[in-house]
Design a protein around this motif. Structure first.
Motif, short mmCIF file in Angstrom:
data_model
loop_
_atom_site.label_atom_id
_atom_site.label_comp_id
_atom_site.label_asym_id
_atom_site.label_seq_id
_atom_site.Cartn_x
_atom_site.Cartn_y
_atom_site.Cartn_z
N GLU A 246 2.52 2.80 1.74
CA GLU A 246 2.84 3.53 0.52
C GLU A 246 1.70 4.42 0.06
N THR A 247 0.48 4.06 0.42
CA THR A 247 -0.69 4.77 -0.11
C THR A 247 -1.50 5.50 0.95
N ILE B 202 1.64 -1.85 1.14
CA ILE B 202 0.78 -1.01 0.30
C ILE B 202 0.06 0.02 1.16
N LYS C 186 -0.39 -0.30 -5.29
CA LYS C 186 0.91 0.37 -5.21
C LYS C 186 0.92 1.59 -6.13
#
Length: 160
Positions: free
Chosen positions: A23-24, A20, A77
C-alpha cells in the motif's frame, strides 16, 4: 487524533506488514526476512494498532557494539498517515533505544519521498550523506539521515 497501542511485533503480524508494504510502496522484504527478525535480539519490531487492527510498524536493527540502531523499514497504512500512528511508533522506538543507552539512530530514505523526509526532519533527524543509486525499481539515491538520541532528548525536554 486516534489513540494507538504499540507492542512488540508477533509472527502473525507479518502478513499485515506485507500489505502495508504494498500500500505504501516500501522496499520489498520477504516474509522470511521479517520472520528472521521478529524474535531476534539484534532487532526491534514494533506494531501500532488501533482497535486491535494493525495500522503500522517500524523495524530497527540494533548495532549494540556501537550503541547505534538503524531503521530498516517503517510503514503506516495510508489512511492513518498524518494521524499520529507514525509519530507514536517513532516515540516508542526512541524510548526503547534511549532506555538501552543507544546514542544514534540512522536510516535511509528515498530522495523523492517528501512525506517521509519531512516527517523525519520534523523529528530531529539531520542529513548525514547520500547513497548513490541505493534503491531499485526505480533506481534512486537515498538520503542518509541521523538522529543523535542524547541531543534530541535534551531538545524534547526543553520543548515540554
Amino acid at each position: 487524533m486516534s489513540e494507538y497501542t504499540v507492542r512488540q511485533a508477533l509472527v502473525k503480524d507479518i502478513s499485515e506488514f506485507k500489505k502495508i508494504e504494498l500500500e505504501t510502496s516500501l522496499s520489498f522484504w520477504s516474509e522470511a526476512d521479517y520472520n528472521a527478525l521478529v524474535n531476534n535480539h539484534e532487532a526491534v519490531i514494533l506494531t501500532a494498532l488501533e482497535s486491535n487492527n494493525i495500522v503500522g510498524f517500524v523495524l530497527a536493527r540494533l548495532i549494540t557494539s556501537m550503541s547505534e540502531a538503524e531503521i530498516l523499514n517503517f510503514g503506516v497504512k495510508p489512511e492513518y498517515q498524518r494521524k499520529g500512528a507514525g509519530q507514536r511508533l517513532l516515540r516508542e522506538l526512541l524510548f526503547a533505544l534511549r532506555s538501552a543507552d543507544f546514542t544514534t539512530l540512522w536510516l535511509e530514505v528515498r530522495e523523492s519521498n517528501q512525506k517521509a523526509r519531512r516527517f523525519y526532519l520534523q523529528n530531529g533527524f539531520v542529513k548525514a550523506g547520500v547513497r548513490k543509486l541505493y534503491y531499485q525499481n526505480p533506481n534512486e539515491d537515498a538520503l542518509v539521515l541521523k538522529l543523535d538520541l542524547e541531543a534530541s532528548l535534551a531538545t524534547s525536554v526543553k520543548l515540554l
